[in-house]
Design an enzyme around this catalytic site. Structure first.
Site, PDB file in Angstrom:
ATOM      1  N   LYS A 144       1.330  -1.295   0.192  1.00  0.00           N
ATOM      2  CA  LYS A 144      -0.158   0.266  -0.319  1.00  0.00           C
ATOM      3  C   LYS A 144       0.897   1.424   0.284  1.00  0.00           C
ATOM      4  O   LYS A 144       1.850   1.412   0.599  1.00  0.00           O
ATOM      5  CB  LYS A 144      -0.811  -0.094   0.922  1.00  0.00           C
ATOM      6  CG  LYS A 144      -1.165   0.824   1.946  1.00  0.00           C
ATOM      7  CD  LYS A 144      -2.076   1.007   2.981  1.00  0.00           C
ATOM      8  CE  LYS A 144      -2.569   1.867   3.206  1.00  0.00           C
ATOM      9  NZ  LYS A 144      -1.843   2.689   4.734  1.00  0.00           N
ATOM     10  N   HIS A 174      -2.660  -4.921   5.342  1.00  0.00           N
ATOM     11  CA  HIS A 174      -1.486  -5.586   6.210  1.00  0.00           C
ATOM     12  C   HIS A 174      -3.091  -6.142   7.485  1.00  0.00           C
ATOM     13  O   HIS A 174      -2.806  -6.975   8.154  1.00  0.00           O
ATOM     14  CB  HIS A 174      -0.305  -4.731   7.323  1.00  0.00           C
ATOM     15  CG  HIS A 174      -0.143  -3.970   7.975  1.00  0.00           C
ATOM     16  ND1 HIS A 174      -1.277  -2.705   7.442  1.00  0.00           N
ATOM     17  CD2 HIS A 174      -0.770  -3.984   9.226  1.00  0.00           C
ATOM     18  CE1 HIS A 174      -1.343  -2.176   8.612  1.00  0.00           C
ATOM     19  NE2 HIS A 174      -1.570  -2.289   9.397  1.00  0.00           N
ATOM     20  N   LYS A 178      -4.319  -9.314   9.810  1.00  0.00           N
ATOM     21  CA  LYS A 178      -4.774  -9.360  11.926  1.00  0.00           C
ATOM     22  C   LYS A 178      -5.996 -10.418  12.332  1.00  0.00           C
ATOM     23  O   LYS A 178      -6.007 -11.378  11.161  1.00  0.00           O
ATOM     24  CB  LYS A 178      -5.334  -8.091  12.024  1.00  0.00           C
ATOM     25  CG  LYS A 178      -4.251  -6.914  12.283  1.00  0.00           C
ATOM     26  CD  LYS A 178      -4.667  -6.134  12.329  1.00  0.00           C
ATOM     27  CE  LYS A 178      -4.146  -5.072  12.132  1.00  0.00           C
ATOM     28  NZ  LYS A 178      -3.111  -4.886  12.440  1.00  0.00           N
ATOM     29  N   GLU A 212      -5.607   5.569  16.943  1.00  0.00           N
ATOM     30  CA  GLU A 212      -4.592   5.258  17.165  1.00  0.00           C
ATOM     31  C   GLU A 212      -4.356   6.334  18.526  1.00  0.00           C
ATOM     32  O   GLU A 212      -4.674   7.705  18.591  1.00  0.00           O
ATOM     33  CB  GLU A 212      -3.572   5.422  16.137  1.00  0.00           C
ATOM     34  CG  GLU A 212      -3.396   5.120  14.971  1.00  0.00           C
ATOM     35  CD  GLU A 212      -2.724   4.369  13.777  1.00  0.00           C
ATOM     36  OE1 GLU A 212      -1.424   4.360  13.826  1.00  0.00           O
ATOM     37  OE2 GLU A 212      -2.821   5.172  12.772  1.00  0.00           O
ATOM     38  N   ASP A 231      -5.361   7.348   3.185  1.00  0.00           N
ATOM     39  CA  ASP A 231      -4.690   6.266   4.619  1.00  0.00           C
ATOM     40  C   ASP A 231      -5.239   4.822   5.002  1.00  0.00           C
ATOM     41  O   ASP A 231      -4.627   3.860   5.117  1.00  0.00           O
ATOM     42  CB  ASP A 231      -3.824   7.174   6.313  1.00  0.00           C
ATOM     43  CG  ASP A 231      -2.500   6.398   6.170  1.00  0.00           C
ATOM     44  OD1 ASP A 231      -1.798   5.969   5.455  1.00  0.00           O
ATOM     45  OD2 ASP A 231      -2.087   6.372   7.488  1.00  0.00           O
ATOM     46  N   HIS A 236      -7.591  -0.226   4.486  1.00  0.00           N
ATOM     47  CA  HIS A 236      -8.179  -1.167   5.707  1.00  0.00           C
ATOM     48  C   HIS A 236      -9.878  -0.590   6.522  1.00  0.00           C
ATOM     49  O   HIS A 236      -9.922  -2.332   7.030  1.00  0.00           O
ATOM     50  CB  HIS A 236      -7.676  -0.603   6.855  1.00  0.00           C
ATOM     51  CG  HIS A 236      -6.135  -0.034   7.001  1.00  0.00           C
ATOM     52  ND1 HIS A 236      -4.825  -1.329   5.764  1.00  0.00           N
ATOM     53  CD2 HIS A 236      -4.962   0.674   7.315  1.00  0.00           C
ATOM     54  CE1 HIS A 236      -4.366  -1.164   5.504  1.00  0.00           C
ATOM     55  NE2 HIS A 236      -3.851   0.071   6.295  1.00  0.00           N
ATOM     56  N   LYS A 336      -5.289  10.410  14.637  1.00  0.00           N
ATOM     57  CA  LYS A 336      -4.110   9.932  15.160  1.00  0.00           C
ATOM     58  C   LYS A 336      -4.321  11.007  16.691  1.00  0.00           C
ATOM     59  O   LYS A 336      -5.160  11.462  16.877  1.00  0.00           O
ATOM     60  CB  LYS A 336      -2.907  10.399  13.665  1.00  0.00           C
ATOM     61  CG  LYS A 336      -3.003   9.493  12.815  1.00  0.00           C
ATOM     62  CD  LYS A 336      -2.135   8.134  12.688  1.00  0.00           C
ATOM     63  CE  LYS A 336      -1.211   8.393  11.278  1.00  0.00           C
ATOM     64  NZ  LYS A 336      -1.285   6.987  11.212  1.00  0.00           N
TER      65      LYS A 336
HETATM   66  C1  BG6 Z   1      -0.645   2.205   7.833  1.00  0.00           C
HETATM   67  C2  BG6 Z   1      -0.945   3.204   7.997  1.00  0.00           C
HETATM   68  O1  BG6 Z   1      -1.376   1.324   6.870  1.00  0.00           O
HETATM   69  O2  BG6 Z   1      -1.693   1.511   8.721  1.00  0.00           O
HETATM   70  C3  BG6 Z   1      -0.674   3.992   9.029  1.00  0.00           C
HETATM   71  O3  BG6 Z   1       0.293   4.063   6.884  1.00  0.00           O
HETATM   72  C4  BG6 Z   1      -1.369   3.446  10.247  1.00  0.00           C
HETATM   73  O4  BG6 Z   1      -0.610   5.572   8.925  1.00  0.00           O
HETATM   74  C5  BG6 Z   1      -1.234   2.035  10.395  1.00  0.00           C
HETATM   75  O5  BG6 Z   1      -0.650   3.679  11.399  1.00  0.00           O
HETATM   76  C6  BG6 Z   1      -2.114   1.106  11.051  1.00  0.00           C
HETATM   77  O6  BG6 Z   1      -1.334   0.006  10.979  1.00  0.00           O
HETATM   78  P1  BG6 Z   1      -1.735  -0.792  12.795  1.00  0.00           P
HETATM   79  O7  BG6 Z   1      -1.370  -2.036  12.239  1.00  0.00           O
HETATM   80  O8  BG6 Z   1      -1.011  -0.087  13.331  1.00  0.00           O
HETATM   81  O9  BG6 Z   1      -3.105  -0.475  13.446  1.00  0.00           O
END
Ligand code: BG6
Length: 490
Positions: A144, A174, A178, A212, A231, A236, A336
């Site tokens: 990504k 990704h 999970k 986050e 993002d 996601h 964030k």
């Molecule tokens: C990424 C984003 O794809 O996913 C980030 O670019 C983000 O900004 C991250 O922090 C979050 O992934 P995870 O697995 O930490 O929740």
């Protein structure tokens, strides 16, 4: 997806473009080492790292030592890890790769900045490295961000698919690595009681949150041209939405599941310019504190424009136009520097008729909620009403909670193990197909357009909170409220 008795992946060569970057060190090498530890890696797997920087096998290995789990597995994999220095855009590096690879199963992992994705696939194809000869596979794994908007994602898909077949392309999200995300399918389709109530007759609304607690930190340059919407949402959050809302697949085969997910994403109603103002909120964090730790304002982050209007928070309300979900709002939010790290899906059921309880001392019957807790503590909670012991009928909510850590030994994993294993096994279930990627971008494109036209006020919010007040108002207008962030963190 991996099953009960799991064979090791075939002996392949993984060529990682961008081998001196963070992804290789922090995620890919630890994940391969963990797979080896689990007996899922062939003893003959080879890794070739490619990057521009001058260096040799030993210098690459030395940069990885600190990050790989210190096991025999890493020592063995280390011996089979080599380095090739070269420019991805030239031809020379591909000629050298051809010599090193010979006839073998090979996967090319593009852990590079996105502007190189198209050119690397072109060069690999020009050099004949994507030709699958004598039964050997040739695959390309793409990280990504896949595109910057709908048009660029379509263009990248066209460019790639002009040179390789869709069955050779593994687009990574990704979140799909999970455990709890994968568990959504088993929970939904392996439990009779759940699927029976999984529709608009029983469900009031769904919330999907990816919060986050950390700020943008050192990623200012990337983030400032990206923002929270691009993002996190087309990729996601759309993956989570499609898993929670898709129709039952008729089998667990990759194409069948991917068809259902793509169908669901196509059924998401595209918001109008008017709704872009009323049903979406964008925010940016000011200076403040999260958990007692100071956090500078987004605008003070290195490499962020001092007058940047990039959002670090987004909330939106979407409708899914299928029979099953008619009238059920899906509220999504991500940001964030919020109160807690908390990724969850909360399904709120319709209230029961109050009539039965009107003579009893029960003022309010909270609706049942089912929570898929994805991060930080993976599990599933069901809020449930019970009678408080005593002579009166008094209803109180209790939680039936399942935590993965209580039932299973959960070893530390990077989240890339399953993805790498499945890729080597040729299972595309957890990878995004071209149409899924485009359907995800199509959902957010009207918002990108509206914001580019100057619609959508940028709301400031304080770090350590649940985001801008306007996001509370968005959901409160419908008589609902956000699930409290961090409830599943304790
Ligand atoms: C990424 C984003 O794809 O996913 C980030 O670019 C983000 O900004 C991250 O922090 C979050 O992934 P995870 O697995 O930490 O929740």
């Amino acid at each position: 997806m991996t099953g009960a008795s799991v064979p090791p992946a075939p002996a392949a060569t993984i060529v990682i473009f961008g081998a001196t970057g963070d992804l290789m060190r922090r995620l890919l090498i630890p994940a391969l080492t963990n797979l080896c530890f689990d007996g899922l890696l062939s003893e003959d797997l080879r890794v070739i790292g490619v990057a521009l920087r001058e260096g040799d096998d030993e210098s690459l290995r030395a940069t990885l030592d600190e990050f790989a789990p210190q096991t025999q597995c890493w020592q063995r994999l280390r011996q089979r890890t080599s380095y090739l220095s070269g420019d991805f855009t030239g031809e020379c590096v591909y000629r050298q790769l051809e010599q090193r690879l010979g006839d073998c199963d090979a996967a090319f992992y593009l852990a590079t900045p996105p502007q190189f994705f198209g050119v690397i696939v072109d060069r690999l194809a020009d050099a004949g490295l994507m030709d699958e000869r004598d039964g050997h596979f040739r695959r390309v794994v793409i990280e990504k961000p896949f595109g910057h908007d709908l048009e660029s994602a379509r263009a990248l898909n066209r460019r790639i698919l002009a040179r390789v077949r869709e069955s050779q392309v593994y687009r990574i999200d990704h979140f799909l690595g999970k455990e709890t995300v994968q568990n959504i399918l088993v929970a939904r389709f392996g439990n009779a009681w759940l699927e029976a109530v999984w529709n608009h007759r029983y469900i009031d609304h769904v919330q999907i949150s990816a919060a986050e607690a950390i700020g943008v930190g050192t990623r200012g340059a990337f983030y400032d041209s990206t923002g929270a919407l691009r993002d996190m949402v087309p990729n996601h959050l759309m993956q989570l939405l499609s898993m929670i809302a898709m129709e039952p697949p008729y089998s667990f085969e990759a194409e069948v599941i991917r068809d259902e997910k793509a169908k669901l994403l196509r059924a998401v109603r595209h918001i109008t310019p008017q709704e872009a103002r009323s049903d979406a909120v964008r925010g940016q964090y000011a200076a403040g504190e999260v958990d007692g730790q100071g956090i500078p304002a987004y605008l003070e982050t290195p490499h962020v424009q001092p007058d940047s209007a990039t959002e670090t928070y987004v909330a939106l309300k979407l409708m899914v136009d299928t029979w099953r979900w008619t009238g059920v709002p899906f509220y999504l939010r991500t940001g964030k520097a919020l109160a807690a790290r908390d990724t969850e899906i909360v399904v709120t059921f319709n209230p029961v008729p109050y009539a039965t309880f009107r003579e009893a001392p029960v003022a309010h019957l909270p609706a049942n909620q089912l929570v898929f807790q994805i991060q930080p503590n993976e599990g599933i909670d069901l809020d449930f009403l019970v009678k408080r012991p005593g002579p009166q009928v008094e209803a109180v909510p209790v939680a039936l909670d399942f935590a993965y850590a209580d039932k299973f030994t959960v070893a530390h994993r990077t989240g890339y193990e399953t993805l790498l294993y499945d890729m080597m096994m040729g299972d595309q279930t957890l990878f995004q197909r071209a149409d899924q990627i485009e359907a995800g971008w199509a959902v957010v494109q009207p918002l990108l357009d509206a914001w580019a036209n100057g619609d959508g006020v940028l709301e400031e919010y304080a770090p350590g909170t649940s985001g801008p007040g306007a996001a509370e108002a968005l959901i409160a207008r419908d008589g609902r409220q956000w699930h409290k962030l961090g409830r599943g963190s304790s």
